[in-house]
Design a protein around this motif. Structure first.
Motif, short mmCIF file in Angstrom:
data_model
loop_
_atom_site.label_atom_id
_atom_site.label_comp_id
_atom_site.label_asym_id
_atom_site.label_seq_id
_atom_site.Cartn_x
_atom_site.Cartn_y
_atom_site.Cartn_z
N ASP A 46 0.82 -1.21 0.00
CA ASP A 46 0.00 0.00 0.00
C ASP A 46 0.86 1.27 0.00
OD1 ASP A 46 -2.30 -1.50 0.00
OD2 ASP A 46 -2.58 -1.40 2.18
N LEU A 47 2.11 1.15 0.53
CA LEU A 47 3.04 2.29 0.54
C LEU A 47 3.89 2.32 -0.72
CD1 LEU A 47 4.21 2.03 4.27
CD2 LEU A 47 2.69 3.77 3.28
N ASP A 48 3.50 1.54 -1.74
CA ASP A 48 4.21 1.49 -3.03
C ASP A 48 5.59 0.86 -2.93
OD1 ASP A 48 2.09 2.62 -4.45
OD2 ASP A 48 2.76 4.66 -3.98
N VAL A 49 5.81 0.03 -1.92
CA VAL A 49 7.04 -0.75 -1.85
C VAL A 49 6.80 -2.02 -2.65
CG1 VAL A 49 8.67 -1.95 -0.37
CG2 VAL A 49 7.63 0.19 0.41
N PRO A 50 7.57 -2.27 -3.72
CA PRO A 50 7.28 -3.41 -4.62
C PRO A 50 7.72 -4.75 -4.05
CG PRO A 50 9.23 -2.23 -5.38
CD PRO A 50 8.70 -1.46 -4.20
N VAL A 51 6.91 -5.32 -3.16
CA VAL A 51 7.18 -6.63 -2.60
C VAL A 51 6.57 -7.68 -3.51
CG1 VAL A 51 6.91 -8.12 -0.58
CG2 VAL A 51 7.12 -5.64 -0.29
N GLU A 52 7.40 -8.67 -3.90
CA GLU A 52 6.94 -9.74 -4.77
C GLU A 52 6.70 -11.01 -3.97
OE1 GLU A 52 9.18 -8.61 -8.97
OE2 GLU A 52 9.95 -10.23 -7.71
N SER A 53 5.68 -11.76 -4.36
CA SER A 53 5.39 -13.05 -3.76
C SER A 53 6.00 -14.13 -4.63
CB SER A 53 3.88 -13.26 -3.63
OG SER A 53 3.59 -14.55 -3.12
N VAL A 54 6.80 -15.00 -4.03
CA VAL A 54 7.47 -16.08 -4.76
C VAL A 54 6.80 -17.40 -4.38
CG1 VAL A 54 9.67 -17.25 -5.19
CG2 VAL A 54 9.64 -14.78 -4.73
N ARG A 55 6.29 -18.11 -5.39
CA ARG A 55 5.59 -19.37 -5.13
C ARG A 55 6.58 -20.54 -5.11
NH1 ARG A 55 0.17 -18.84 -5.58
NH2 ARG A 55 -0.61 -16.91 -6.56
N GLY A 56 6.11 -21.69 -4.62
CA GLY A 56 6.92 -22.88 -4.63
C GLY A 56 7.36 -23.29 -3.24
N ARG A 57 8.10 -24.41 -3.20
CA ARG A 57 8.54 -24.98 -1.93
C ARG A 57 9.39 -24.01 -1.12
NH1 ARG A 57 12.12 -30.57 -1.34
NH2 ARG A 57 12.25 -30.57 0.96
N TYR A 58 10.25 -23.26 -1.82
CA TYR A 58 11.12 -22.32 -1.14
C TYR A 58 10.67 -20.87 -1.38
CZ TYR A 58 14.05 -26.47 -0.87
OH TYR A 58 14.51 -27.74 -0.62
N GLY A 59 9.38 -20.71 -1.56
CA GLY A 59 8.84 -19.40 -1.85
C GLY A 59 8.74 -18.53 -0.61
#
Length: 344
Positions: A46-59
């Motif tokens: 919401d603060l425009d910090v580009p956090v990405e979600s990584v899928r998978g076993r080690y996500g």
């Protein structure tokens, strides 16, 4: 600062350190559950910090590559550590540019909250130093960076250097390491033109230019700090002093450090055999600090006046092999001590 806001900022710091962080890892570091971690991530987004979600076993979560991060934020302890490091580095001659250290400290203090800035001022105002700032000339920042790059990539450098007599000249060096010692910076390595080890003070180097060509190899086990200290102990001075001292390496080094004297284990003389055991043949005293033996100390000095009280403070049996003048000075010193004791 409320605890939830503080945890969100801590989450941002963890993500800024790089890599992918699992939800379980973040929850453990923040002291919350996984659902709360996801809520904190949403707040960062919401603060425009580009956090990405990584899928998978080690996500988990990570910051998007190439992200322009928000300004640095320091805790009380971090701000104190940074400012004390800048102040101590400038005082000890460990910052290449004193002005840069001062301006960096000023920038940090300018953005600190008033409460933290006042607490830091109390600490800094309470400090006392035994030497004045700038006691030693600082090295040029470009020279330091060029030499550090040459050390890392094993590249020869061309140095423009001014010696102790004020004579300027050019040198070629294969730099093996950079050493900070007693407020000064040194670079040590080998001069390929004469095939000898050389050590130069950085504040006397006006330029360091990398040379084209192949790389070089550093000898196995080379210790840059030990090379610099050994150079101090073997530098050309007026007197060459040789002593035999009975004791452990730790006892002798307490008064004659590596920057002053070279030590090696030796056999006792004919008149010393009943005072101490002979070491194993071929063993070196430097590696046998816990066992008492006879050690040969070799050092060079411009003056001998300081040695008698040092030898007395050792409180160990010793034999002066040379020079003869030192024997007379030790005898005179012993007589003065005896006269002081008698007059008391």
């Amino acid at each position: 600062m409320s605890r939830p806001v503080g945890r969100v900022l801590t989450l941002l710091e963890l993500l800024q350190s790089g890599g992918t962080r699992t939800v379980a890892e973040l929850a453990d570091r923040l002291g919350v559950d996984g659902r709360t971690v996801r809520r904190y991530v949403d707040q960062l987004i919401d603060l425009d910090v580009p956090v990405e979600s990584v899928r998978g076993r080690y996500g988990g979560y990570r910051l998007a590559p190439g992200t322009a991060l928000p300004p640095l934020m320091f805790s009380d302890d971090e701000a104190l550590a940074v400012l004390l490091g800048l102040v101590a580095g400038r005082r000890a001659g460990l910052t290449p540019d004193g002005t840069a250290g001062e301006t960096a400290a000023a920038k940090i203090r300018r953005v600190l909250p008033v409460r933290i800035a006042r607490r830091l001022d109390v600490v800094l105002d309470s400090l006392a130093f035994t030497d004045e700032p700038g006691a030693f000339p600082a090295p040029d920042a470009e020279v330091l960076l060029a030499l550090a790059d040459a050390v890392r990539h094993r590249r020869a450098v061309a140095l423009r250097y001014t010696d102790r007599k004020g004579q300027r000249g050019d040198r070629t060096l294969h730099p093996y390491g950079i050493v900070a010692h007693a407020g000064r910076w040194y670079v040590t390595g080998k001069d390929p033109e004469i095939d000898e080890y050389r050590t130069f003070r950085l504040d006397r180097i006006t330029s360091a230019r990398p040379l084209a060509g192949g790389s070089y190899e550093v000898p196995d086990g080379f210790d840059a700090a030990d090379r610099v200290l050994t150079g101090f102990a073997t530098a050309a001075y007026r007197y060459e002093v040789t002593l035999r001292i009975q004791g452990t390496v730790e006892q002798v080094r307490a008064r004659l450090p590596a920057s002053v004297a070279r030590l090696e284990e030796c056999a006792p003389g004919d008149d010393e055999g009943d005072r101490g055991g002979e070491g194993d043949e071929g063993d070196e005293g430097e590696g046998r600090g816990g066992r008492e033996s006879w050690l040969r100390a070799e050092l060079r000095a411009q003056s001998l006046d300081w040695l008698p009280p040092v030898l007395a403070s050792l409180d160990r049996p010793f034999v002066i092999e040379g020079p003869e003048e030192l024997r007379g000075l030790v005898a005179e010193f012993a007589e003065r001590l005896a006269s002081f004791a008698r007059s008391a």
